[in-house]
Scaffold this active site. Structure first.
Site, mmCIF file in Angstrom:
data_model
loop_
_atom_site.group_PDB
_atom_site.id
_atom_site.type_symbol
_atom_site.label_atom_id
_atom_site.label_comp_id
_atom_site.label_asym_id
_atom_site.label_seq_id
_atom_site.Cartn_x
_atom_site.Cartn_y
_atom_site.Cartn_z
ATOM 1 N N TYR A 142 102.433 -38.219 91.560
ATOM 2 C CA TYR A 142 103.597 -38.494 92.403
ATOM 3 C C TYR A 142 103.495 -37.785 93.750
ATOM 4 C CZ TYR A 142 105.941 -40.531 88.313
ATOM 5 O OH TYR A 142 106.270 -41.310 87.236
ATOM 6 N N LYS A 191 96.212 -36.434 78.341
ATOM 7 C CA LYS A 191 95.300 -37.543 78.069
ATOM 8 C C LYS A 191 93.896 -36.999 78.304
ATOM 9 C CE LYS A 191 94.435 -41.925 77.187
ATOM 10 N NZ LYS A 191 94.674 -42.538 75.875
ATOM 11 N N ASP A 223 99.622 -41.284 74.549
ATOM 12 C CA ASP A 223 99.897 -42.561 73.879
ATOM 13 C C ASP A 223 100.372 -42.309 72.451
ATOM 14 O OD1 ASP A 223 97.329 -41.578 73.473
ATOM 15 O OD2 ASP A 223 96.338 -43.530 73.528
ATOM 16 N N ASP A 247 107.968 -38.212 83.056
ATOM 17 C CA ASP A 247 108.925 -39.213 83.547
ATOM 18 C C ASP A 247 109.100 -40.298 82.480
ATOM 19 O OD1 ASP A 247 110.558 -40.656 85.239
ATOM 20 O OD2 ASP A 247 108.923 -41.509 86.426
ATOM 21 N N ASP A 251 112.383 -40.760 79.401
ATOM 22 C CA ASP A 251 113.243 -41.949 79.261
ATOM 23 C C ASP A 251 113.181 -42.464 77.826
ATOM 24 O OD1 ASP A 251 113.896 -41.921 81.967
ATOM 25 O OD2 ASP A 251 113.673 -44.089 82.186
#
Ligand code: IPM
Ligand code: MG
Length: 356
Positions: A142, A191, A223, A247, A251
């Site tokens: 980001y 990851k 994942d 992020d 959610d």
């Protein structure tokens, strides 16, 4: 105590939910004899409309000079086509960066009163959900260099995902410390089977883990984490992860509780200056109708009192008041069920205020 709070209502439902949170703050001020001094700052689309930029320098200065910042939400379809450097979200990222808010704390709790609102089966969430997501907030893709260039007649875009040792170490410490105060379990999400940034992340987390032998530590690939959150959310206590993974995962996790409208967050720096906001967005489809759920913002104010001002009793009061109003069967539209009292955003704010 006397505290200066920068209030950034933002776009969409932002102004409505923030209004209710300020009602709650005023009540706490009266009850405990604190004086909260507010400075209102435009952020996001409303600032683009007024000033041509998503936050002005003066607005940024007011945030930096405050003791803490309360934010509603930014963005909406009206500004979707703005150039990248004046998008509403840009202001939010800029405030996070300029205030050094590197640690985003997102508690995900299933209120027992709302258990049936969870989309998951009772056998999965019946035992309750209480996890804390610690998201790195000022690094990664980001904030890395962005480019869009023409190569062989087509456009190629890149976002550089970048992390340095000290950025990983400081967020790691926040997470280990948080785990020590809770269930002493920490899952570090990365990851590392693919990304170099994740391999560095994992190495640094492993160094820290030796400093916190009481914490039961695990590495979880992102994942797999997404899957485990649905399969068995109760296995998690604290989760620490980089900016983009956090992020997405936050959610997902919030939805386990049935309503993203209930979830608060704190963005913390190395000082007591923090920014507090609900994790949901600006919900332009319901803006201006007085039907949004203000509880995520009200609970964010409780986090502000706890983390920035060290006002523990005051924060407890707000959380207890929210609990009481839910137990008294009041619901905004997003969490409404048959047989409950449906209330507006402003009525919900008043109910919580009166319960304090
Ligand atoms: C959040 C939001 C922001 C983010 C957006 C609005 C820039 O999704 O706080 O989770 O991606 O960090
Ligand atoms: Mg998000």
């Amino acid at each position: 105590m006397n505290k200066k709070i920068a209030i950034l209502p933002g776009d969409g439902i932002g102004p409505e939910i923030v209004r209710e949170a300020v009602k709650v703050l005023d009540k706490i001020g009266d009850k405990y004899n604190h004086s909260f001094e507010y400075s209102y700052v435009d952020i996001g689309g409303c600032s683009i409309d007024k000033f041509g930029v998503p936050i002005t320098e003066e607005g940024m200065r007011l945030c930096k000079e405050a003791d803490s910042v309360l934010l509603g939400a930014v963005g909406g379809p009206k500004w979707d086509d703005c150039p990248a450097d004046i998008r509403p979200e840009k202001a939010l990222l800029a405030v996070r960066k300029e205030l050094g808010l590197f640690a985003n704390i997102r508690p995900t709790k299933l209120f027992p009163q709302l258990a049936s609102a969870s989309p998951l089966k009772q056998r999965i969430v019946g035992g309750g959900i209480d996890l804390l997501i610690v998201r790195e907030l000022t690094g990664g893709a980001y904030f890395g260099e962005k480019n869009s260039i023409e190569v062989d007649g087509e456009t190629v875009a890149t976002d550089l995902m970048i992390y340095s040792t000290h950025e990983i170490e400081r967020i790691g410490r926040v997470a280990f410390e948080a785990a020590m105060k809770r269930g002493k379990k920490l899952a570090s999400v990365d990851k590392a089977n693919v990304l170099e940034t994740s391999r560095l992340w994992r190495k640094i987390m492993h160094n820290l883990k030796d400093e916190y032998p009481q914490v039961e530590y695990s590495d979880v690939l992102v994942d797999n984490c997404a899957m485990q959150l649905i399969k068995n959310p109760a296995q998690f206590d604290v989760i620490v992860t980089e900016n983009m993974f956090g992020d997405i995962i936050s959610d997902e996790a919030s939805m386990l509780t049935g309503s993203i409208g209930m979830m608060p967050s704190a963005s913390l720096s190395m000082t007591t200056l923090g920014m507090y906001e609900p994790i949901h967005g600006s919900a332009p489809d319901i803006a201006g109708q007085d039907i949004a759920n203000p509880l995520g913002t009200i609970l964010s104010v409780a986090m502000m009192l706890r983390y920035s001002f060290n006002m523990t009793n005051e924060a407890d009061d707000i959380e207890k008041a929210v609990d009481k109003v839910l137990s008294d069967r009041y619901r905004t539209a997003d969490i409404m069920e048959d047989g409950y009292h449906k209330v507006s955003c402003s009525h919900m704010g008043t109910l919580v205020t009166d319960a304090i």
